[in-house]
Design an enzyme around this catalytic site. Sequence first.
Site, PDB file in Angstrom:
ATOM      1  N   HIS A  72       0.836  -1.199   0.000  1.00 52.70           N
ATOM      2  CA  HIS A  72       0.000   0.000   0.000  1.00 52.70           C
ATOM      3  C   HIS A  72       0.869   1.247   0.000  1.00 52.70           C
ATOM      4  O   HIS A  72       1.757   1.389   0.838  1.00 52.70           O
ATOM      5  CB  HIS A  72      -0.895   0.030   1.244  1.00 52.70           C
ATOM      6  CG  HIS A  72      -2.046  -0.915   1.168  1.00 52.70           C
ATOM      7  ND1 HIS A  72      -3.179  -0.759   1.919  1.00 52.70           N
ATOM      8  CD2 HIS A  72      -2.238  -2.021   0.419  1.00 52.70           C
ATOM      9  CE1 HIS A  72      -4.029  -1.742   1.634  1.00 52.70           C
ATOM     10  NE2 HIS A  72      -3.467  -2.527   0.731  1.00 52.70           N
ATOM     11  N   TYR A 201      -8.794   5.259   8.118  1.00 55.47           N
ATOM     12  CA  TYR A 201      -8.898   5.595   9.544  1.00 55.47           C
ATOM     13  C   TYR A 201      -9.917   6.727   9.661  1.00 55.47           C
ATOM     14  O   TYR A 201      -9.726   7.789   9.083  1.00 55.47           O
ATOM     15  CB  TYR A 201      -7.556   6.095  10.084  1.00 55.47           C
ATOM     16  CG  TYR A 201      -6.496   5.028  10.246  1.00 55.47           C
ATOM     17  CD1 TYR A 201      -5.705   4.620   9.170  1.00 55.47           C
ATOM     18  CD2 TYR A 201      -6.252   4.429  11.486  1.00 55.47           C
ATOM     19  CE1 TYR A 201      -4.716   3.659   9.325  1.00 55.47           C
ATOM     20  CE2 TYR A 201      -5.261   3.476  11.653  1.00 55.47           C
ATOM     21  CZ  TYR A 201      -4.497   3.091  10.567  1.00 55.47           C
ATOM     22  OH  TYR A 201      -3.517   2.138  10.733  1.00 55.47           O
ATOM     23  N   PRO A 295      -3.178   0.137  19.154  1.00 60.16           N
ATOM     24  CA  PRO A 295      -3.058  -0.397  17.788  1.00 60.16           C
ATOM     25  C   PRO A 295      -3.233   0.646  16.674  1.00 60.16           C
ATOM     26  O   PRO A 295      -2.998   0.338  15.502  1.00 60.16           O
ATOM     27  CB  PRO A 295      -4.163  -1.454  17.716  1.00 60.16           C
ATOM     28  CG  PRO A 295      -5.119  -1.106  18.792  1.00 60.16           C
ATOM     29  CD  PRO A 295      -4.358  -0.394  19.855  1.00 60.16           C
ATOM     30  N   LYS A 299       1.900  -0.540  15.167  1.00 67.05           N
ATOM     31  CA  LYS A 299       3.325  -0.667  15.466  1.00 67.05           C
ATOM     32  C   LYS A 299       3.714  -1.902  16.293  1.00 67.05           C
ATOM     33  O   LYS A 299       4.893  -2.247  16.370  1.00 67.05           O
ATOM     34  CB  LYS A 299       3.805   0.575  16.244  1.00 67.05           C
ATOM     35  CG  LYS A 299       3.891   1.826  15.397  1.00 67.05           C
ATOM     36  CD  LYS A 299       5.166   1.851  14.578  1.00 67.05           C
ATOM     37  CE  LYS A 299       5.106   2.846  13.452  1.00 67.05           C
ATOM     38  NZ  LYS A 299       4.656   2.294  12.164  1.00 67.05           N
TER      39      LYS A 299
HETATM   40  P1  RFL Z   1       2.603 -12.489  21.006  1.00 62.86           P
HETATM   41  O1  RFL Z   1       2.216 -12.468  19.580  1.00 62.86           O
HETATM   42  O2  RFL Z   1       1.554 -12.224  22.015  1.00 62.86           O
HETATM   43  O3  RFL Z   1       3.287 -13.900  21.266  1.00 62.86           O
HETATM   44  C1  RFL Z   1       3.540 -14.384  22.560  1.00 62.86           C
HETATM   45  C2  RFL Z   1       3.450 -15.887  22.516  1.00 62.86           C
HETATM   46  O4  RFL Z   1       3.824 -16.406  23.787  1.00 62.86           O
HETATM   47  C3  RFL Z   1       2.942 -17.464  24.128  1.00 62.86           C
HETATM   48  N1  RFL Z   1       2.995 -17.614  25.616  1.00 62.86           N
HETATM   49  C4  RFL Z   1       3.639 -18.607  26.245  1.00 62.86           C
HETATM   50  N2  RFL Z   1       4.331 -19.666  25.781  1.00 62.86           N
HETATM   51  C5  RFL Z   1       4.873 -20.532  26.696  1.00 62.86           C
HETATM   52  N3  RFL Z   1       4.728 -20.367  28.044  1.00 62.86           N
HETATM   53  C6  RFL Z   1       4.039 -19.317  28.541  1.00 62.86           C
HETATM   54  N4  RFL Z   1       3.912 -19.163  29.855  1.00 62.86           N
HETATM   55  C7  RFL Z   1       3.461 -18.372  27.628  1.00 62.86           C
HETATM   56  N5  RFL Z   1       2.737 -17.237  27.766  1.00 62.86           N
HETATM   57  C8  RFL Z   1       2.454 -16.792  26.533  1.00 62.86           C
HETATM   58  C9  RFL Z   1       1.613 -17.015  23.560  1.00 62.86           C
HETATM   59  O5  RFL Z   1       0.718 -18.107  23.367  1.00 62.86           O
HETATM   60  C10 RFL Z   1       2.035 -16.388  22.247  1.00 62.86           C
HETATM   61  O6  RFL Z   1       2.053 -17.316  21.187  1.00 62.86           O
HETATM   62  O7  RFL Z   1       3.793 -11.438  21.298  1.00 62.86           O
HETATM   63  P2  RFL Z   1       4.968 -10.913  20.362  1.00 62.86           P
HETATM   64  O8  RFL Z   1       5.682 -12.026  19.694  1.00 62.86           O
HETATM   65  O9  RFL Z   1       5.710  -9.948  21.210  1.00 62.86           O
HETATM   66  O10 RFL Z   1       4.223 -10.107  19.193  1.00 62.86           O
HETATM   67  C11 RFL Z   1       3.528  -8.923  19.439  1.00 62.86           C
HETATM   68  C12 RFL Z   1       2.326  -8.805  18.499  1.00 62.86           C
HETATM   69  O11 RFL Z   1       1.553  -9.981  18.577  1.00 62.86           O
HETATM   70  C13 RFL Z   1       1.463  -7.580  18.833  1.00 62.86           C
HETATM   71  O12 RFL Z   1       2.254  -6.476  19.193  1.00 62.86           O
HETATM   72  C14 RFL Z   1       0.580  -7.171  17.638  1.00 62.86           C
HETATM   73  O13 RFL Z   1      -0.394  -8.142  17.352  1.00 62.86           O
HETATM   74  C15 RFL Z   1      -0.095  -5.835  17.935  1.00 62.86           C
HETATM   75  N6  RFL Z   1      -1.002  -5.408  16.871  1.00 62.86           N
HETATM   76  C16 RFL Z   1      -0.511  -4.821  15.706  1.00 62.86           C
HETATM   77  N7  RFL Z   1       0.810  -4.723  15.489  1.00 62.86           N
HETATM   78  C17 RFL Z   1       1.280  -4.233  14.305  1.00 62.86           C
HETATM   79  O14 RFL Z   1       2.512  -4.127  14.126  1.00 62.86           O
HETATM   80  N8  RFL Z   1       0.452  -3.867  13.260  1.00 62.86           N
HETATM   81  C18 RFL Z   1      -0.904  -3.960  13.405  1.00 62.86           C
HETATM   82  O15 RFL Z   1      -1.606  -3.689  12.455  1.00 62.86           O
HETATM   83  C19 RFL Z   1      -1.430  -4.415  14.670  1.00 62.86           C
HETATM   84  N9  RFL Z   1      -2.761  -4.534  14.861  1.00 62.86           N
HETATM   85  C20 RFL Z   1      -2.372  -5.606  17.022  1.00 62.86           C
HETATM   86  C21 RFL Z   1      -3.246  -5.131  15.996  1.00 62.86           C
HETATM   87  C22 RFL Z   1      -2.903  -6.260  18.128  1.00 62.86           C
HETATM   88  C23 RFL Z   1      -4.258  -6.431  18.233  1.00 62.86           C
HETATM   89  N10 RFL Z   1      -4.723  -7.176  19.344  1.00 62.86           N
HETATM   90  C24 RFL Z   1      -5.601  -8.273  19.193  1.00 62.86           C
HETATM   91  C25 RFL Z   1      -4.018  -7.100  20.595  1.00 62.86           C
HETATM   92  C26 RFL Z   1      -4.608  -5.261  16.118  1.00 62.86           C
HETATM   93  C27 RFL Z   1      -5.114  -5.891  17.261  1.00 62.86           C
HETATM   94  C28 RFL Z   1      -6.617  -5.964  17.377  1.00 62.86           C
HETATM   95  C1  PHB Z   2      -5.272  -4.519  10.865  1.00 64.71           C
HETATM   96  O1  PHB Z   2      -5.418  -4.700   9.639  1.00 64.71           O
HETATM   97  O2  PHB Z   2      -5.496  -5.435  11.671  1.00 64.71           O
HETATM   98  C2  PHB Z   2      -4.835  -3.210  11.388  1.00 64.71           C
HETATM   99  C3  PHB Z   2      -4.502  -2.215  10.496  1.00 64.71           C
HETATM  100  C4  PHB Z   2      -4.086  -0.977  10.984  1.00 64.71           C
HETATM  101  C5  PHB Z   2      -4.022  -0.759  12.358  1.00 64.71           C
HETATM  102  C6  PHB Z   2      -4.353  -1.770  13.244  1.00 64.71           C
HETATM  103  C7  PHB Z   2      -4.768  -3.008  12.748  1.00 64.71           C
HETATM  104  O3  PHB Z   2      -3.638   0.448  12.818  1.00 64.71           O
END
Ligand code: RFL
Ligand code: PHB
Length: 409
Positions: A72, A201, A295, A299
């Site tokens: 994009h 957004y 979110p 980032k």
């Molecule tokens: P994760 O992905 O949470 O992975 C952690 C892993 O550890 C496991 N775990 C354990 N394993 C063994 N023993 C234990 N005691 C454990 N406790 C936990 C878990 O099962 C899991 O598999 O962390 P990590 O690797 O630091 O990654 C971070 C990302 O997942 C997170 O920052 C992003 O998803 C945030 N986020 C977004 N980030 C972006 O860069 N771009 C986006 O567009 C974006 N959109 C989002 C998001 C997060 C969202 N939610 C659901 C929180 C949108 C949403 C809605």
């Molecule tokens: C997504 O596609 O899940 C998404 C995109 C942009 C954001 C957060 C989540 O800022």
Amino acid sequence: MRTQVGIVGAGPAGLVLSHLLHLQGIESVVLETRNRDYIENRIRAGVLEQNTVDLLTESGVGDRMKKEGMVHHGIELRFGGQGHRIDLHELTGGRAITVYGQHEVVKDLIHARLDAGGQIIFEAEAVGVEDLESHEPVIRYRKDDEDHELRCDFIAGCDGFYGVCRPSIPEGALTVYERKYPFAWLGILAETPPSSEELIYTYHERGFALHSMRSPELTRLYIQCAPDDDIEDWSDERIWEELHARLATEEGWALTEGPILEEGRGITPMRSFVVEPMQYGRLFLAGDAAHIVTPTGAKGMNLAVADVRILARALTEFYASGQRGFDLLDRYSETCMRRVWLAQRFSWWMTAMLHRFDDDPFQHHLQLAELDYVTSSRSAAKTLAENYVGLPMDLNLGAASAPAESSSV
Ligand code: RFL
Ligand code: PHB
């Protein structure tokens, strides 16, 4: 069991770390509490910065992302019933974002690690990390109702916000910075083609809304809701009604509906959180285990990848120097922190600009003025764009205080 680096968590942080270490000939074992199917289908982030795309490509796990990811060059900011495009590509000298689901990145990494003979132990729950100040820390975990231990040179706590690593650090060793918000995001995945080619957004009196996507057939949508809302109170009809109302434009833009898939439906609380330092003895925290951003700036996953890139380099230096080089390891937290706070700042700013806080008309007009400025001033749009596509890896931001000959004035 023994390994060089014991990694807790197979999210983006843990898997990228294991992969990068492998490329440097460093052995690791990843412990993951969930099963493989669960983490390969967990719908979360979707926006990859250029830095993340480059790292995955250069380290050999970018083939499917290159084929299926959607590049994009812009995003839309929508308010007052009108859309305003931010041309990310033009404003950043050719950078872009790629829309590719986090679970797809996870799938690609798991595949690459297992293919290379790497060890990921699924359904293995770490219950504690110990001896962190010794030369041989240990991870205690449970698998198949039995207790096990993994001894290692270092532990990488990549176990997310609710993991076991951060709480194992003695109280008083960490400083916590936290902010909570009076709203949450309700997210859905709908089986319908995106209604726009780019992310939208939206700031609306009824609250924030975001139109995103996962593929040419799948639309990802979010709406601001109350933090204590129950997902059961949000029927499909109510969700669509709210999305139509918030995303509407004066020109009559149409949002296409489709069946809402159960995976991906959920309410996520909004918080900003940082612990400092990201290290205690031989335990290093990375990703969501150390920090959470709102979110709105997309980032979180990108920060997780940036952390482990720095950690992998530091561990590489340690082993390459015959286990004497602690220089980069000692500076790990400090190196990560600058990017972490810059990302916190950007995410907080996007959140403050785009969400409905309360019924304060002054606040409302400030937000409209901010949006007006960002969409009509090239400098302001450039600030948004350079942060959104991701600040450069070396964080050399071209300061105004740079030497005179490098200044454009
Ligand atoms: P994760 O992905 O949470 O992975 C952690 C892993 O550890 C496991 N775990 C354990 N394993 C063994 N023993 C234990 N005691 C454990 N406790 C936990 C878990 O099962 C899991 O598999 O962390 P990590 O690797 O630091 O990654 C971070 C990302 O997942 C997170 O920052 C992003 O998803 C945030 N986020 C977004 N980030 C972006 O860069 N771009 C986006 O567009 C974006 N959109 C989002 C998001 C997060 C969202 N939610 C659901 C929180 C949108 C949403 C809605
Ligand atoms: C997504 O596609 O899940 C998404 C995109 C942009 C954001 C957060 C989540 O800022």
